[in-house]
Design a protein around this motif. Structure first.
Motif, short mmCIF file in Angstrom:
data_model
loop_
_atom_site.label_atom_id
_atom_site.label_comp_id
_atom_site.label_asym_id
_atom_site.label_seq_id
_atom_site.Cartn_x
_atom_site.Cartn_y
_atom_site.Cartn_z
N VAL A 199 37.69 -2.43 -47.40
CA VAL A 199 37.48 -3.57 -46.51
C VAL A 199 38.54 -4.61 -46.84
O VAL A 199 38.79 -4.91 -48.01
N LEU A 200 39.16 -5.15 -45.82
CA LEU A 200 40.14 -6.22 -46.00
C LEU A 200 39.45 -7.56 -45.82
O LEU A 200 38.55 -7.70 -44.99
N VAL A 201 39.90 -8.55 -46.58
CA VAL A 201 39.33 -9.89 -46.47
C VAL A 201 40.46 -10.90 -46.38
O VAL A 201 41.48 -10.77 -47.06
N ASP A 202 40.29 -11.88 -45.50
CA ASP A 202 41.22 -13.00 -45.29
C ASP A 202 42.43 -12.62 -44.45
O ASP A 202 42.89 -13.41 -43.63
N ARG A 203 42.98 -11.41 -44.65
CA ARG A 203 44.17 -10.99 -43.91
C ARG A 203 43.97 -9.57 -43.41
O ARG A 203 43.24 -8.78 -44.00
N TYR A 204 44.70 -9.23 -42.36
CA TYR A 204 44.67 -7.87 -41.83
C TYR A 204 45.93 -7.60 -41.04
O TYR A 204 46.73 -8.50 -40.81
N PHE A 205 46.12 -6.34 -40.64
CA PHE A 205 47.27 -5.96 -39.84
C PHE A 205 46.80 -5.58 -38.44
O PHE A 205 45.89 -4.75 -38.30
N GLU A 206 47.43 -6.15 -37.45
CA GLU A 206 47.04 -5.91 -36.06
C GLU A 206 47.19 -4.42 -35.72
O GLU A 206 48.20 -3.79 -36.03
N GLY A 207 46.17 -3.86 -35.10
CA GLY A 207 46.22 -2.47 -34.68
C GLY A 207 45.76 -1.47 -35.71
O GLY A 207 45.56 -0.29 -35.40
N GLN A 208 45.58 -1.91 -36.96
CA GLN A 208 45.11 -0.98 -38.00
C GLN A 208 43.59 -0.87 -37.95
O GLN A 208 42.88 -1.87 -37.95
N GLU A 209 43.09 0.35 -37.90
CA GLU A 209 41.66 0.58 -37.77
C GLU A 209 40.99 0.58 -39.14
O GLU A 209 40.81 1.63 -39.77
N VAL A 210 40.67 -0.60 -39.60
CA VAL A 210 40.03 -0.77 -40.90
C VAL A 210 39.11 -1.99 -40.82
O VAL A 210 39.42 -2.97 -40.15
N SER A 211 37.97 -1.91 -41.46
CA SER A 211 37.03 -3.04 -41.45
C SER A 211 37.65 -4.25 -42.12
O SER A 211 38.33 -4.12 -43.15
N HIS A 212 37.43 -5.42 -41.54
CA HIS A 212 37.92 -6.63 -42.18
C HIS A 212 37.03 -7.82 -41.86
O HIS A 212 36.31 -7.83 -40.85
N VAL A 213 37.08 -8.81 -42.74
CA VAL A 213 36.35 -10.06 -42.56
C VAL A 213 37.36 -11.18 -42.73
O VAL A 213 37.97 -11.33 -43.80
N VAL A 214 37.57 -11.95 -41.67
CA VAL A 214 38.61 -12.97 -41.69
C VAL A 214 38.11 -14.24 -41.01
O VAL A 214 37.11 -14.24 -40.29
N LEU A 215 38.84 -15.30 -41.24
CA LEU A 215 38.62 -16.55 -40.52
C LEU A 215 39.13 -16.39 -39.09
O LEU A 215 40.12 -15.69 -38.85
N ASP A 216 38.46 -17.03 -38.13
CA ASP A 216 38.99 -17.10 -36.77
C ASP A 216 40.11 -18.14 -36.80
O ASP A 216 39.91 -19.34 -36.57
N ASN A 217 41.31 -17.66 -37.11
CA ASN A 217 42.44 -18.55 -37.38
C ASN A 217 42.91 -19.30 -36.15
O ASN A 217 43.28 -20.47 -36.23
N PHE A 218 42.91 -18.64 -34.99
CA PHE A 218 43.30 -19.30 -33.75
C PHE A 218 42.37 -20.48 -33.47
O PHE A 218 42.80 -21.61 -33.23
#
Length: 255
Positions: free
Chosen positions: A66-85
């Motif tokens: 699981v990725l947290v805080d950052r991720y790569f667009e288009g990569q199919e992996v679970s992540h938890v991030v801030l709604d930065n926009f």
């Protein structure tokens, strides 16, 4: 974040091996290789800029990740991030509501999407009211030294003396910004109002104290561990979850 993750993992009878990349892609690869050899049960990763291929490798090996805080667009992996926009838009709109019209954005360019989304939120808020000016964005290299960062911000402010407020895209950027403002003899919020993404212990103690767009650390840490536990329980049948959490404005004295 690390404290929350460790607490939640211990509650589920897991131990956490905490490793820091220091922002180094090479170090990130070395750490993942070492942890794979140690047969860890799963990975929680805040990725470095060029870590996408390493994460792809973990996915191919069917390692829970699981990725947290950052991720790569288009990569199919679970992540938890801030709604930065949404966070950048909210912070910029707050400055507009307070009467500021010449708002700058200090950021760095990287392949990580969260900084790009923060810029997009800032740009959108200003375009909505017809006040966007590209020259008020300072985009720096992530890898430059602290001294160079201070110098670049100082040069930017000297070249754009009409700026009345600044949104900093990360807390380490504001830490450099505070030194630049002091170096130029500019006072907060009299000469420039400031808001930073991400809180920092010193921001409450600074005089004046600093307004921030704070991440929901507790929520993000808990959700990250929950998703990892689900993967470790469900095996290859787990569902990929991509979750955004809303940030909150902590209003202090800098605006």
């Amino acid at each position: 974040m690390a404290k929350v993750i460790e607490r939640e993992a211990i509650d589920s009878n897991y131990r956490v091996f905490y490793c820091s990349t220091g922002g180094s892609d090479e170090r990130a690869v070395e750490l993942v290789d070492s942890l794979l050899q140690a047969n860890v049960d799963g990975f929680i990763i805040t990725p470095t800029e060029n870590m996408k291929s390493t994460i792809d490798r973990l996915l191919e090996l069917q390692c829970p990740v699981v990725l947290v805080d950052r991720y790569f667009e288009g990569q199919e992996v679970s992540h938890v991030v801030l709604d930065n926009f949404e966070g950048a838009e909210k912070a910029t709109q707050f400055l507009l509501e307070k009467g500021f019209k010449k708002i700058a954005f200090v950021t760095n360019y990287s392949q990580l999407i969260q900084m790009n989304l923060r810029k997009q939120g800032y740009v959108h808020a200003l375009k909505e009211v017809g006040l966007y000016d590209e020259s008020r964005i300072l985009d720096m290299d992530y890898q430059i030294s602290e001294d160079k960062r201070i110098e670049r911000i100082s040069e930017f402010l000297n070249a754009n003396t009409d700026i009345d407020a600044i949104l900093f895209g990360a807390n380490y950027l504001l830490l450099a910004g505070l030194q630049s403002l002091r170096k130029l003899g500019l006072k907060i919020p009299i000469d420039k109002a400031v808001i930073s993404f991400d809180d920092h212990d010193s921001f409450r103690l600074n005089s004046p104290s600093i307004t921030v767009l704070a991440q929901p650390i507790e929520e993000m840490g808990k959700k990250t561990v929950k998703l990892l536990m689900q993967q470790m329980t469900d095996g290859s049948d787990y569902e990929i979850i991509k979750e955004k959490k809303k940030g909150s404005l902590t209003i202090r004295e800098s605006v």
